[in-house]
Design a protein around this motif. Structure first.
Motif, mmCIF file in Angstrom:
data_model
loop_
_atom_site.group_PDB
_atom_site.id
_atom_site.type_symbol
_atom_site.label_atom_id
_atom_site.label_comp_id
_atom_site.label_asym_id
_atom_site.label_seq_id
_atom_site.Cartn_x
_atom_site.Cartn_y
_atom_site.Cartn_z
ATOM 1 N N ARG A 197 -8.479 21.727 16.608
ATOM 2 C CA ARG A 197 -8.335 22.683 17.701
ATOM 3 C C ARG A 197 -7.332 22.175 18.731
ATOM 4 O O ARG A 197 -7.393 21.051 19.209
ATOM 5 N N GLY A 198 -6.359 23.050 19.055
ATOM 6 C CA GLY A 198 -5.328 22.709 20.019
ATOM 7 C C GLY A 198 -5.681 23.148 21.426
ATOM 8 O O GLY A 198 -6.770 23.682 21.679
ATOM 9 N N PRO A 199 -4.756 22.944 22.380
ATOM 10 C CA PRO A 199 -5.011 23.325 23.776
ATOM 11 C C PRO A 199 -5.280 24.806 23.971
ATOM 12 O O PRO A 199 -5.974 25.196 24.913
ATOM 13 N N ASP A 200 -4.744 25.637 23.088
ATOM 14 C CA ASP A 200 -4.951 27.085 23.216
ATOM 15 C C ASP A 200 -6.241 27.554 22.565
ATOM 16 O O ASP A 200 -6.532 28.746 22.533
ATOM 17 N N GLY A 201 -7.024 26.607 22.035
ATOM 18 C CA GLY A 201 -8.288 26.962 21.407
ATOM 19 C C GLY A 201 -8.185 27.326 19.941
ATOM 20 O O GLY A 201 -9.202 27.550 19.287
ATOM 21 N N LYS A 202 -6.971 27.369 19.394
ATOM 22 C CA LYS A 202 -6.776 27.717 17.991
ATOM 23 C C LYS A 202 -6.809 26.464 17.109
ATOM 24 O O LYS A 202 -6.464 25.371 17.559
ATOM 25 N N LEU A 203 -7.219 26.649 15.873
ATOM 26 C CA LEU A 203 -7.164 25.580 14.879
ATOM 27 C C LEU A 203 -5.830 25.705 14.154
ATOM 28 O O LEU A 203 -5.469 26.781 13.677
ATOM 29 N N THR A 204 -5.078 24.616 14.064
ATOM 30 C CA THR A 204 -3.724 24.686 13.514
ATOM 31 C C THR A 204 -3.552 23.783 12.298
ATOM 32 O O THR A 204 -4.143 22.708 12.215
ATOM 33 N N LEU A 205 -2.729 24.244 11.363
ATOM 34 C CA LEU A 205 -2.344 23.482 10.186
ATOM 35 C C LEU A 205 -0.839 23.612 9.986
ATOM 36 O O LEU A 205 -0.267 24.689 10.172
ATOM 37 N N THR A 206 -0.210 22.523 9.595
ATOM 38 C CA THR A 206 1.231 22.496 9.345
ATOM 39 C C THR A 206 1.512 22.660 7.851
ATOM 40 O O THR A 206 0.827 22.057 7.013
ATOM 41 N N PHE A 207 2.524 23.462 7.537
ATOM 42 C CA PHE A 207 2.987 23.628 6.167
ATOM 43 C C PHE A 207 4.482 23.323 6.126
ATOM 44 O O PHE A 207 5.264 23.961 6.838
ATOM 45 N N GLU A 208 4.866 22.343 5.324
ATOM 46 C CA GLU A 208 6.277 22.062 5.125
ATOM 47 C C GLU A 208 6.776 22.903 3.951
ATOM 48 O O GLU A 208 6.220 22.832 2.841
ATOM 49 N N ILE A 209 7.809 23.692 4.186
ATOM 50 C CA ILE A 209 8.352 24.584 3.171
ATOM 51 C C ILE A 209 9.710 24.051 2.719
ATOM 52 O O ILE A 209 10.597 23.832 3.543
#
Length: 298
Positions: A250-262
């Protein structure tokens, strides 16, 4: 490809199982990557008279439509080895026989004759292949001389947040490792392609709940790591996973984030070269291509 040369963290049995049982649907991320890759076609001035989409149901049916719209007069093929996805491709992409007679945009569902297409399109597939060089050989066989390959796949920085979490908890890796773009370039050259051009970008996806994170990951693929957890997980572990995801992603905005390298790749099928030796055998199709190439240069 020998077992020692395969991507080191892909279980070929698991990869075969996933290829057979993957959902017959286009994940949102695949469609988005396909849209971005289609935009890159604007830099290629020569329109292919024929092109092939390798497994478009998983790669993105909307992306397929964008490419077809760019090349409305081109003949196209949809390669779907698995019957369930081939049926979906036929329903979504096929045309009645009376429309196919008119040409222009007709889609053939099935294998591609050797050297039949000037563009091979593969979106978000290569990172799930246990033997990617064998797949590249199929692509090269389908391409005509001077035809080009357009592909995309996941890179090694994908899911770095989730990998860090699993490592901190002492759990087996949540997914197999993904190949670096420079290694893809080397494989293309080794497989007979020329002038590979590779680049990458990172896309960060945000989710409201850990349940939505897991649902997205199940749509995108499966864990093909040979050392993945071998048994079924219990409810207690699942509850712990949801709790850890909610806390650590969970980030500062309250969302859960995942990174995808394309990773995006482009390469050309060059004019074949005859092997010179005391006794040399050259396929007739290669000889014809070399003769045509010589005349065009003259």
């Amino acid at each position: 490809m020998a077992s020692s040369e395969r991507p080191p963290t892909i279980d070929p049995v698991a990869a075969t199982r996933w290829e057979r049982t993957a959902p017959a649907a286009s994940p949102w991320l695949h469609e988005e990557v396909g849209r971005r890759m289609e935009e890159r076609l604007q830099w290629i001035k020569r329109a292919p008279p024929a092109w092939a989409d390798w497994e478009p149901v998983r790669g993105g049916l909307e992306a397929h439509a964008l490419v077809a719209q760019r090349y409305p007069q081109a003949r196209s093929y949809a390669v779907e080895p698995q019957p369930a996805r081939a049926a979906v491709a036929k329903e979504r992409l096929g045309k009645p026989w009376w429309k196919r007679l008119a040409g222009g945009g007709a889609v053939e569902i099935g294998p591609v004759p050797a050297g039949a297409v000037q563009m091979l399109w593969s979106n978000m597939q290569l990172h799930m292949a246990a033997d990617p060089e064998a797949l590249m050989r199929q692509w090269q066989e389908a391409l005509a001389v001077d035809g080009f390959l357009m592909f995309s796949c996941l890179g090694p920085d994908t899911l770095r947040e989730l990998r860090s979490l699993y490592a901190a908890l002492g759990w087996p890796a949540p997914g197999h490792e993904f190949t670096d773009m420079h290694d893809w370039g080397d494989m293309l050259v080794h497989g007979g392609f020329a002038e590979p051009v590779m680049d990458m970008e990172r896309i960060t996806l945000a989710f409201d709940t850990p349940e939505r994170v897991l649902r997205e990951l199940r749509e995108l693929g499966a864990n093909l790591h040979p050392k993945r957890f071998a048994a079924l997980r219990g409810r207690g572990w699942h509850a712990r996973l949801l709790q850890e995801l909610s806390q650590h992603l969970r980030g500062p905005d309250g969302k859960l984030t995942l990174t995808f390298e394309i990773i995006y790749g482009h390469a050309i099928k060059p004019l074949p070269r005859a092997r010179v030796g005391e006794h040399s055998a050259v396929p007739l199709s290669d000889m014809r291509a070399m003769l045509r190439g010589g005349r065009s240069r003259e």
